[in-house]
Design a protein around this motif. Structure first.
Motif, PDB file in Angstrom:
ATOM      1  N   THR A 253      -2.653  63.582  27.383  1.00 54.45           N
ATOM      2  CA  THR A 253      -1.539  62.357  27.745  1.00 54.45           C
ATOM      3  C   THR A 253      -3.536  61.393  27.009  1.00 54.45           C
ATOM      4  N   PRO A 254      -3.172  60.075  27.527  1.00 47.77           N
ATOM      5  CA  PRO A 254      -4.463  59.593  27.032  1.00 47.77           C
ATOM      6  C   PRO A 254      -5.168  59.709  27.809  1.00 47.77           C
ATOM      7  N   PRO A 255      -6.786  59.088  28.309  1.00 52.18           N
ATOM      8  CA  PRO A 255      -7.928  59.564  28.868  1.00 52.18           C
ATOM      9  C   PRO A 255      -7.141  58.307  29.499  1.00 52.18           C
ATOM     10  N   VAL A 256      -8.011  58.046  30.748  1.00 53.88           N
ATOM     11  CA  VAL A 256      -8.045  57.385  32.023  1.00 53.88           C
ATOM     12  C   VAL A 256      -9.163  56.490  32.163  1.00 53.88           C
TER      13      VAL A 256
ATOM     14  N   GLU B 247      -7.768  51.805  20.086  1.00 49.62           N
ATOM     15  CA  GLU B 247      -6.754  52.541  21.396  1.00 49.62           C
ATOM     16  C   GLU B 247      -5.771  53.359  21.324  1.00 49.62           C
ATOM     17  N   PRO B 248      -5.800  53.852  22.168  1.00 49.24           N
ATOM     18  CA  PRO B 248      -4.453  55.413  21.982  1.00 49.24           C
ATOM     19  C   PRO B 248      -3.087  54.895  21.602  1.00 49.24           C
ATOM     20  N   GLY B 249      -3.082  55.506  20.057  1.00 47.41           N
ATOM     21  CA  GLY B 249      -1.441  55.040  19.321  1.00 47.41           C
ATOM     22  C   GLY B 249      -1.916  54.681  18.102  1.00 47.41           C
TER      23      GLY B 249
ATOM     24  N   PRO C 268      -1.088  61.096  21.485  1.00 51.90           N
ATOM     25  CA  PRO C 268      -1.767  59.717  21.884  1.00 51.90           C
ATOM     26  C   PRO C 268      -3.440  59.201  22.090  1.00 51.90           C
ATOM     27  N   SER C 269      -3.633  59.841  21.292  1.00 47.40           N
ATOM     28  CA  SER C 269      -5.288  59.735  20.986  1.00 47.40           C
ATOM     29  C   SER C 269      -5.281  60.976  19.825  1.00 47.40           C
ATOM     30  N   ALA C 270      -6.294  59.919  18.668  1.00 49.41           N
ATOM     31  CA  ALA C 270      -6.953  61.035  17.414  1.00 49.41           C
ATOM     32  C   ALA C 270      -7.675  61.175  17.848  1.00 49.41           C
ATOM     33  N   PRO C 271      -8.304  62.602  17.791  1.00 43.75           N
ATOM     34  CA  PRO C 271     -10.133  62.949  17.991  1.00 43.75           C
ATOM     35  C   PRO C 271     -11.213  62.401  16.581  1.00 43.75           C
TER      36      PRO C 271
ATOM     37  N   ALA D  88       0.439  58.821  33.105  1.00 41.52           N
ATOM     38  CA  ALA D  88       1.206  58.376  33.137  1.00 41.52           C
ATOM     39  C   ALA D  88       1.961  56.932  32.163  1.00 41.52           C
ATOM     40  N   LEU D  89       0.819  55.570  33.095  1.00 38.06           N
ATOM     41  CA  LEU D  89       1.589  54.739  33.005  1.00 38.06           C
ATOM     42  C   LEU D  89       0.644  53.785  31.950  1.00 38.06           C
ATOM     43  N   ALA D  90      -0.417  54.968  31.146  1.00 39.55           N
ATOM     44  CA  ALA D  90      -1.008  54.400  30.302  1.00 39.55           C
ATOM     45  C   ALA D  90      -0.033  55.293  28.329  1.00 39.55           C
ATOM     46  N   ARG D  91       0.519  56.457  29.230  1.00 38.81           N
ATOM     47  CA  ARG D  91       1.208  56.975  27.386  1.00 38.81           C
ATOM     48  C   ARG D  91       2.850  56.553  27.535  1.00 38.81           C
ATOM     49  N   HIS D  92       3.296  55.520  29.346  1.00 40.16           N
ATOM     50  CA  HIS D  92       4.472  54.444  29.080  1.00 40.16           C
ATOM     51  C   HIS D  92       4.016  53.418  27.826  1.00 40.16           C
ATOM     52  N   HIS D  93       2.825  52.899  28.099  1.00 43.28           N
ATOM     53  CA  HIS D  93       1.955  52.005  27.699  1.00 43.28           C
ATOM     54  C   HIS D  93       1.893  52.175  26.266  1.00 43.28           C
ATOM     55  N   GLU D  94       1.083  53.195  25.911  1.00 45.15           N
ATOM     56  CA  GLU D  94       0.992  53.556  24.713  1.00 45.15           C
ATOM     57  C   GLU D  94       2.468  53.216  23.484  1.00 45.15           C
ATOM     58  N   LEU D  95       3.403  54.370  24.623  1.00 45.02           N
ATOM     59  CA  LEU D  95       4.489  54.031  23.641  1.00 45.02           C
ATOM     60  C   LEU D  95       5.352  53.036  23.103  1.00 45.02           C
ATOM     61  N   ARG D  96       5.205  52.166  24.362  1.00 39.65           N
ATOM     62  CA  ARG D  96       5.865  50.847  23.946  1.00 39.65           C
ATOM     63  C   ARG D  96       4.953  50.137  23.000  1.00 39.65           C
ATOM     64  N   ARG D  97       4.431  50.213  22.747  1.00 35.58           N
ATOM     65  CA  ARG D  97       3.130  49.797  22.356  1.00 35.58           C
ATOM     66  C   ARG D  97       3.241  49.973  20.310  1.00 35.58           C
ATOM     67  N   VAL D  98       3.561  50.953  20.575  1.00 30.73           N
ATOM     68  CA  VAL D  98       3.796  52.437  18.819  1.00 30.73           C
ATOM     69  C   VAL D  98       5.017  51.819  18.835  1.00 30.73           C
ATOM     70  N   ALA D  99       6.507  51.948  19.468  1.00 24.11           N
ATOM     71  CA  ALA D  99       7.523  51.467  19.481  1.00 24.11           C
ATOM     72  C   ALA D  99       7.426  50.462  19.183  1.00 24.11           C
ATOM     73  N   ARG D 100       6.674  49.072  19.254  1.00 26.20           N
ATOM     74  CA  ARG D 100       7.081  47.570  19.124  1.00 26.20           C
ATOM     75  C   ARG D 100       6.268  47.358  17.572  1.00 26.20           C
TER      76      ARG D 100
END
Length: 565
Positions: free
Chosen positions: A34-37, A319-321, A273-276, A156-168
């Motif tokens: 999941t995305p780091p906080v 940023e993640p995504g 969610p994130s690419a090292p 979870a909030l960060a993951r949700h934000h990331e998925l919405r951002r990627v989808a858009r």
């Protein structure tokens, strides 16, 4: 000693702590699912009452996961990137303890006040300041489980934000790809979504199209070096033979950011969610992606298609995504820049000239070669799906597909082939190779081969050069022979004499010797054959014997005789 900060599960006995460290090598944390906080987001939760009392605040540390431990040395059980929570049950030497946490790659230390300590030990605060480890005070009213739950909620909030951002971003890129100028539109959309600059570079490093903020000189040069890393050595080299970057080992050393060392990112298909960032192999080329930092700008380069094109990205932050969004753009650009796509391609221009009356031989090279192969296909017993026609062309390696109303499909392959593999759901007929001016011949051969495959219940039939008799199906040839030679049906001696006479080029003596009869008998039988095979008499006209001296008549009779069982 019960309290909110006491561990609920007993831990194994710790190993003997090592001697204090004089130099530390920070470790790279493994990637969490999941995305780091950001630690600051956790500190902003008023319900927790957390307070940072030591350690640097810049750059902002990020938390990948939470771990609780009361061991004197938790180093062997840390993956890196943790917010380690402890009440200091076995805290003996704060300096060594903090040094080991930094070496393990911990993101921060959360120290619970009570029941062991009434305040955070001053030695622990000094050690965290000395080694640069953020130290967070956890008040007695806040259980460690509440801190862990808050971290997961923020993730979870960060993951949700990331998925919405990627989808858009995916929607925006797909819309841009459908515009009349798709490549600049996709780059513009990508630069807007990531807040930086996107550039498409040719195989020789030339800038083909770009959008977004301009780059500084050092950043542009660093991006050029990254493009050289990901650009394949040979445009059509398969992925299996391209050099690959070595996989990182857990807790492996990573160079400091901004060093200018190229880094290889995961393949473009990565959807995490994130690419090292992974260290690039020295001098390795042909990797799918690479990243670096130069002049305060985050840089990334991605291989596009198989023609040596490279997508370069420059953003102020990562940023993640971002990696997933870039991967979508790479797929779209690969399709848009594939050979034969887009206006003005060599094949399109050659087709235009061909339609306007150009010599087919003059456009052969630009159309794909001087040898082509026609393939005809018919749906098999199971039928096909609405998209099967396009899938058939893709499977055969050609976009030149022509579906007919009766369900038959013609595919033109821009190359000479000896055979094609069977395709599920299709019966195929393959014509012989032909030049651009003889494509109709190859198509006719493919049609005959398709009929042969259908009659023989085979998946594929290929035209093979052979005698003219091979052009007519044996059953049809035999039926035609029986009709033509019907007048001789009850005279096997006449048929045999006619066969021998034709095979010996009309020689009376050789035919008589072959059959063991007199030459006059041969003449009489051939005359009788001509009379029976000719036009019979009517009320208005006399009978006309067949002209056995005519080469066409002889040839037709010879083929008919050979077609009989």
């Amino acid at each position: 000693m019960d309290g909110p900060h006491m561990p609920t599960v007993p831990e194994c006995a710790p190993p003997t702590p090592p001697s204090p460290l004089t130099s530390l090598t920070p470790l790279t944390p493994l990637t969490s699912p999941t995305p780091p906080v950001p630690l600051g987001a956790l500190l902003a939760r008023e319900d927790l009452g957390l307070r940072r009392i030591a350690g640097p605040g810049d750059p902002e540390p990020v938390v990948h996961w939470v771990h609780t431990s009361e061991m004197a040395d938790p180093y062997p059980y840390l993956l890196g990137g943790e917010l380690l929570l402890s009440a200091g049950v076995q805290l003996a030497d704060p300096d060594t303890y903090v040094a080991r946490l930094v070496e393990a790659g911990a993101a921060a230390l959360g120290f619970g006040v009570a029941p062991v300590y009434d305040t955070v030990p001053a030695g622990l605060v000094a050690a965290c300041d000395r080694y640069g480890l953020p130290l967070v005070e956890v008040p007695p009213r806040t259980p460690f489980t509440a801190v862990a739950r808050a971290v997961w909620q923020l993730m979870a909030l960060a993951r949700h934000h990331e998925l919405r951002r990627v989808a858009r971003a995916q929607q925006g890129l797909a819309t841009a790809a459908a515009r009349p100028d798709p490549v600049p539109a996709v780059l513009g959309q990508l630069a807007s979504r990531l807040g930086g600059r996107a550039v498409l570079l040719a195989a020789d490093g030339t800038e083909l199209a770009a959008a977004g903020r301009p780059l500084s000189g050092p950043a542009a040069r660093a991006l050029g070096r990254l493009a050289a890393v990901v650009r394949p050595a040979a445009p059509d080299a398969p992925d299996a033979v391209r050099p690959k970057a070595p996989a990182p080992s857990p807790k492996a050393h990573t160079a400091a950011s901004g060093s200018g060392e190229g880094r290889v990112a995961p393949p473009t298909g990565h959807t995490g969610p994130s690419a090292p960032d992974l260290p690039a192999a020295p001098g390795a080329k042909g990797v799918s992606a690479a990243s670096d930092t130069a002049d305060g700008t985050r840089l990334a380069a991605y291989a596009v298609g198989s023609r040596g094109l490279v997508l370069g990205l420059a953003t102020p932050d990562r940023e993640p995504g971002d990696h997933t969004v870039a991967g979508v753009a790479v797929v779209l650009l690969s399709l848009l820049t594939a050979p034969g796509q887009g206006g003005g391609s060599g094949r399109d221009a050659a087709l235009v000239r061909l339609l306007l009356g150009a010599d087919p031989a003059a456009t052969a090279a630009e159309l794909g070669g001087d040898r082509w192969t026609a393939v005809r296909a018919r749906p098999g017993r199971g039928g096909t799906t609405p998209f099967a026609t396009a899938a058939l062309g893709a499977a055969l390696g050609s976009p030149l597909v022509d579906p007919a109303p009766d369900g038959t499909v013609r595919v033109l392959l821009p190359r000479a082939v000896d055979d094609v593999p069977a395709q599920p759901g299709w019966v195929l007929g393959v014509g012989g190779p032909a030049g651009p001016g003889s494509l109709a011949d190859s198509d006719t051969q493919a049609a005959r081969a398709l009929d042969t495959a259908t009659a023989a219940r085979r998946d594929v039939a290929v035209h093979r050069p052979g005698p003219l008799t091979a052009l007519v199906p044996p059953a049809e040839a035999a039926a035609h022979a029986r009709t033509l030679l019907a007048p001789l049906a009850d005279a096997p001696a006449l048929r045999e004499t006619l066969r021998a006479w034709l095979s010996l080029h009309g020689s009376w003596d050789r035919t008589a010797a072959a059959l063991g009869i007199h030459r006059n008998t041969v003449r009489q039988r051939i005359a009788r054959c001509a009379a029976l095979l000719g036009t019979p008499a009517t009320r208005t006209s006399a009978a006309v014997p067949a002209d056995l001296d005519d080469a066409d008549v002889r040839a037709e009779l010879w083929f008919a005789l050979r077609s009989l069982p």
